[in-house]
Design a protein around this motif. Structure first.
Motif, short mmCIF file in Angstrom:
data_model
loop_
_atom_site.label_atom_id
_atom_site.label_comp_id
_atom_site.label_asym_id
_atom_site.label_seq_id
_atom_site.Cartn_x
_atom_site.Cartn_y
_atom_site.Cartn_z
N TYR A 53 45.02 -6.28 126.43
CA TYR A 53 45.86 -6.65 127.54
C TYR A 53 45.89 -7.57 128.71
O TYR A 53 44.87 -6.84 129.54
N SER A 88 48.32 -10.17 130.89
CA SER A 88 49.55 -10.67 130.93
C SER A 88 48.88 -12.96 130.45
O SER A 88 48.66 -13.11 130.03
N THR A 89 50.69 -13.18 129.97
CA THR A 89 50.28 -14.68 129.10
C THR A 89 49.47 -15.38 129.74
O THR A 89 49.62 -16.78 129.41
N VAL A 94 46.34 -15.24 132.06
CA VAL A 94 45.28 -15.04 131.81
C VAL A 94 44.56 -15.49 131.92
O VAL A 94 44.88 -16.72 131.56
N ARG A 103 41.72 -18.80 130.45
CA ARG A 103 41.35 -18.87 128.86
C ARG A 103 40.18 -17.52 128.59
O ARG A 103 40.05 -16.93 127.01
N THR A 160 46.98 -15.41 139.82
CA THR A 160 46.44 -17.08 137.82
C THR A 160 45.93 -17.91 138.62
O THR A 160 46.12 -18.36 139.33
N LEU A 162 43.53 -9.88 122.01
CA LEU A 162 43.56 -9.56 122.92
C LEU A 162 45.04 -9.83 122.68
O LEU A 162 46.05 -10.84 122.35
N ARG A 163 45.86 -8.95 123.20
CA ARG A 163 47.42 -8.91 123.53
C ARG A 163 47.94 -9.36 124.35
O ARG A 163 47.95 -8.89 125.68
N LYS A 164 48.58 -11.07 124.55
CA LYS A 164 49.17 -11.63 125.29
C LYS A 164 50.56 -10.65 126.33
O LYS A 164 51.61 -11.28 125.31
#
Ligand SMILES: *Cc1c(COP(=O)(O)O)cnc(C)c1O
Length: 472
Positions: free
Chosen positions: A180, A182-183, A185, A187, A242, A203-205
């Motif tokens: 897990y 965040s969107t 993250v 690449r 990020t 990977l669950r975004k």
């Protein structure tokens, strides 16, 4: 250097010495005048063609080859040593690190293992890194090319914790491990899961909140859903800084969720980790000291010359168990073959260079407080840049500025116009910002990482952008 002898050492060391001194002088001139040079110049086709020749069977004069370097290589570097380079997240390097690269080259140490100074210096650097982020003194780690590899090593350690030796021997055996992040993250985290054989879809975004931080309720829901569906949640990745906007996930909350869900907690702090050295920003990374692993780069905010990445693993036994492979020809023994555990049993590389020397020399020379001050200065410059944008009728901020990254738009510009403006700035040799997409719109992105950047560089960037918009 044509020679009938088979050694590569010169017959006459004094010629080499003289040229070596010349190179040193030239490189110090290069660095000390960097601000007067173009940030970046596209390599012309005729110069590029120079690097498409067949393998030279016989040698040539070193003076001519050095001349080639000066004319055809040096002017066409990336540009990240320049104070007006704002693209991506690139460190500026520093002269001590440059000199250390020469010293390391002379020793030509192989830091894969064995009992020698290179290993001791690397362990010192790992201990300093653990101290910087507040992890315990027994924390282990290894230096790598960069955070892409550091995140990969952390993923493999997390996988080992989930599946144990059986996972190493037999692979996944149909189990669906899920991670897990965040969107926003990086690449390379998906890439690490892919390289680890888990698949990109492992990977669950998770969506972000209005501050571009991972949504905690959405994270908890996703974990529960996956458990319900028979998957095996194993890893939470928090990002401390990020790439898009410099957001820092709530690391304390992530550590607590990971603990209660019995998951590995990894922090990707590629550049953000250095903010631990800033007395004013340190609190924003609270929770990083609770991570099972941390990935970060010395080649970004720590200004070490490329490349220099680092992974820290809280439990040394897990790092060793993840990578060690007993082998006859590499068995630790007495004397030079002593000093286990070796770095080759803590990561994927066997032969590896002496990266630790440039880090040790740089940190020893300037002291850690100097890097806290660089981080503070970068963030102050980012706030100044954001203020200039807010004050300009032609510009608008695209995202908040929590750290050292500023994303902005020219009002009413299409994505094509934005892309052209950024490309034109780069081609002019004046400035090198980059771009990213914020809420489906292309934004100009300035990441302030270089210790050489000053307030005047920020003002010049905005003045130039405004001038170019005016001229249209
Ligand atoms: C730069 C960066 C990476 C990748 O690190 P490399 O050193 O380029 O391999 C990963 N995550 C974040 C947040 C980064 O900024």
């Amino acid at each position: 250097m044509p020679t009938s002898r088979t050694t590569l050492d010169p017959e006459n060391w004094s010629d080499l010495r003289a040229l070596g001194h010349q190179m040193m002088d030239d490189m110090i001139d290069h660095l000390s005048t960097i601000a007067t040079q173009p940030v970046w110049q596209k390599m012309p086709d005729d110069v590029r063609a120079h690097f498409t020749t067949p393998l030279p069977a016989s040698g040539a004069n070193l003076l001519e080859i050095y001349d080639d370097f000066s004319k055809n290589i040096k002017p066409y570097a990336t540009g990240n040593t320049h104070p007006r380079f704002f693209g991506w997240v690139h460190g500026g390097g520093n002269p001590i690190s440059m000199l250390a690269e020469l010293l390391a080259g002379a020793l030509n140490a192989n830091c894969g293992g064995r009992d020698h100074a290179g290993i001791a210096v690397e362990r010192q650097v790992i201990a300093w890194a653990a101290e910087m982020v507040g992890m315990p003194p027994e924390t282990s780690g290894v230096l790598l090319t960069g955070s892409s590899m550091a995140n990969f090593v952390a993923v493999l350690c997390a996988k080992y914790r989930a599946l144990g030796q059986n996972g190493r021997e037999n692979g996944l055996q149909g189990q669906h491990l899920t991670a897990y992040a965040s969107t926003f993250v990086h690449r390379c985290v998906g890439g690490a899961l892919d390289m680890a054989g888990l698949g990109l879809s492992a990977l669950r975004k998770i969506p972000v909140d209005s501050d571009y931080r991972i949504s905690l309720p959405a994270l908890k829901t996703a974990i529960a859903e996956d458990r319900e569906a028979g998957k095996i949640p194993f890893l939470i990745v928090g990002t401390a800084g990020t790439v898009d906007v410099g957001a820092i996930d709530d690391l304390t909350a992530l550590a607590t969720i990971a603990q209660s869900e019995n998951l590995w907690f990894h922090a990707d702090a590629a550049f953000g980790a250095l903010a631990c050295l800033s007395p004013t920003l340190k609190a924003r990374l609270a929770g990083i000291e609770r991570a099972d692993s941390v990935a970060f780069d010395f080649h970004k905010w720590a200004q070490i010359t490329y490349d220099a990445g680092c992974v820290l693993i809280r439990d040394p036994a897990i790092q060793l168990a993840t990578f060690s492979q007993p082998t006859n020809y590499l068995a630790p023994a007495a004397a030079l073959a002593g000093g286990a555990p070796w770095p080759c049993d803590l990561g994927p590389d066997l032969s590896r260079g002496f990266r630790a020397l440039k880090i040790w020399m740089t940190l020893s020379t300037y002291g850690s407080a100097a890097f806290g001050a660089i981080v503070d200065k970068s963030c102050a410059l980012a706030i100044h840049l954001a203020a200039r944008i807010t004050a300009s009728p032609k510009l608008e901020l695209a995202a908040p500025t929590p750290l050292n990254i500023v994303c902005f738009h020219v009002r009413n510009f299409s994505d094509e116009q934005t892309a052209a403006l950024v490309a034109n700035l780069q081609e002019s040799g004046q400035f090198a910002p980059s771009t990213t997409v914020i809420k489906n719109r292309l934004a100009i992105r300035a990441a302030i990482v270089n210790h050489r950047t000053e307030f005047s560089d920020i003002d010049a960037l905005i003045d130039e952008i405004e001038r170019r918009i005016q001229e249209r």
